[in-house]
Design an enzyme around this catalytic site. Structure first.
Site, short mmCIF file in Angstrom:
data_model
loop_
_atom_site.label_atom_id
_atom_site.label_comp_id
_atom_site.label_asym_id
_atom_site.label_seq_id
_atom_site.Cartn_x
_atom_site.Cartn_y
_atom_site.Cartn_z
N ASN A 214 0.85 -1.19 0.00
CA ASN A 214 0.00 0.00 0.00
C ASN A 214 0.88 1.24 0.00
O ASN A 214 2.11 1.15 -0.06
CB ASN A 214 -0.96 -0.02 1.19
CG ASN A 214 -0.22 -0.17 2.51
OD1 ASN A 214 0.55 0.69 2.92
ND2 ASN A 214 -0.46 -1.29 3.19
N ARG A 215 0.27 2.40 0.10
CA ARG A 215 1.00 3.66 -0.08
C ARG A 215 1.58 4.23 1.23
O ARG A 215 2.11 5.33 1.23
CB ARG A 215 0.07 4.71 -0.71
CG ARG A 215 -0.43 4.33 -2.08
CD ARG A 215 -1.32 5.43 -2.66
NE ARG A 215 -1.91 5.05 -3.93
CZ ARG A 215 -1.31 5.14 -5.11
NH1 ARG A 215 -0.08 5.62 -5.17
NH2 ARG A 215 -1.92 4.77 -6.21
#
Length: 403
Positions: A214-215
């Site tokens: 994910n970011r």
């Protein structure tokens, strides 16, 4: 937490006054840097007769303050800002003249002005001839400064610059750092506590070169770890992020959710007082990762990867020691989703943030969060730095300890 560990991450002002022992201040500056401190050196005019500012610039990689009215300074109020930001001030060596100035509240140079303008604790390490140290005026000044809360290290007895033997010798660098560490660690609200923090986005392998992730940058988790350290805690940081290791913190590197579960469990079983689960743990992982890199196949336009849920770390550690603080990174229905997570995972507190915002959440230095607790309380925080978020949440954790 040892005294030396308390120095890591702190902003220290090192004042150097005019003594033959001034050369030893270079070693003090070096050891402070090695301990993880940010060091601002202030040289009195007399000190510059013994040692140059270039020495300290080379050691600290920062500008050295030598004059209260420096025409070359980019900030005419630089001394005020340094005084405000200082976590502690160390004056080593400290002459009888400097101590007399401090006793009478004089502010006629950069060092005395910074001390007068700062609320930070001050550690004084005297160095002078034994007759000067024993003089009634000096002893009265020392007694007065101690009554006002100034701290002293030394002086020691030994051979002095004149060849005489007596009291007035600057204490060793190790003694100064230990005394400073004890000052910084004393009376901190997380002193004696063990805080476990998780950070970063986990990486679930598809094959040897590809992952599901994910970011999350890990910045918020690192801000929690550094804030807890600076408040006196022993900190274990379990991280999947690639950020630099912060000084004075035990760092456990992991990649996947399963590795993070094992590391967090181990840390909690090490007499932990609280867990701040700031990591963005992947919800899904491939059922099995390919042993070799998955190649494109001629005529194949789609690829299906079967996924399964990753371990629910907060649910699995709910019975282990420590207050539990979770995070809810959401893109919709923020409060309802956060409350469901708070109750479902039996947390003491949850920090909810909308990661779809451009100025908060992933990969930026600011955050806008809502703090929910198990008693039904809700606190909406404005946009602030991630370090400010960390300190605000830790304030609430301290409240749970005391409550």
């Amino acid at each position: 937490m040892s005294g030396a560990d308390a120095i890591a991450g702190k902003r220290i002002v090192l004042g150097v006054s005019g003594s033959i022992a001034s050369y030893k201040a270079a070693d003090i500056a070096s050891k402070l840097m090695q301990a993880g401190a940010l060091v601002d050196v202030v040289l009195t005019r007399s000190a510059q007769e013994f040692i140059t500012s270039l020495t300290f610039r080379s050691l600290t990689h920062r500008l050295v303050i030598t004059d209260l009215f420096d025409a070359n300074s980019e900030d005419p109020l630089e001394h005020v800002e340094i005084a405000r930001q200082a976590d502690a001030i160390v004056i080593a060596p400290a002459t009888a003249n400097v101590m007399a100035k401090l006793t009478h509240g004089l502010a006629d140079d950069a060092l005395s002005t910074i001390v007068l303008a700062s609320e930070a604790p001050v550690l004084i390490a005297p160095a002078m001839e034994h007759h000067m140290w024993a003089n009634t005026a000096t002893q009265v000044n020392v007694a007065t400064l101690k009554e006002r809360g100034f701290n002293f290290a030394g002086p020691n007895e030994g051979r002095l610059a004149s060849g005489a033997v007596g009291s007035g010798r600057l204490v060793e660098t190790a003694e100064i750092l230990e005394a400073l560490g004890e000052i910084l660690a004393a009376n901190q609200d997380l002193a004696g506590r063990h805080i476990v923090v998780s950070a970063g986005g986990t990486q679930e392998p598809i094959d040897p070169v590809r992952v599901v992730t994910n970011r999350s940058s890990g910045k918020q988790g690192y801000a929690f770890a550094e804030a807890a350290r600076d408040r006196g805690a022993r900190v274990t940081l379990v991280t999947a992020a690639s950020l630099a290791n912060p000084a004075g913190i035990k760092v456990v590197k992991v990649e996947s959710a399963r590795q993070m579960l094992a590391a967090v469990s181990d840390a909690l079983n090490d007499a932990a007082d609280a867990l701040v689960m700031a990591a963005a743990v992947a919800d899904w992982e491939p059922i099995s990762a390919a042993g070799q890199k998955m190649k494109k196949v001629e005529g194949q336009d789609r690829l299906t990867i079967e996924m399964q849920k990753t371990p629910d770390i907060l649910a699995q550690v709910s019975g282990l020691p420590g207050i539990k603080v979770g995070f809810a990174a959401e893109t919709e229905d923020l409060l309802n989703n956060a409350r469901a997570k708070l109750e479902g995972k039996k947390l003491d507190m949850i920090v909810a943030n909308d990661v779809s915002a451009t100025d908060a959440g992933f990969a930026v230095d600011t955050n806008r969060v809502v703090i929910l607790d198990k008693s039904g309380g809700q606190e909406d925080l404005p946009l602030m730095s991630k370090r400010e978020v960390a300190d605000t949440v830790l304030d609430r954790v301290c409240g749970l300890f005391s409550g």
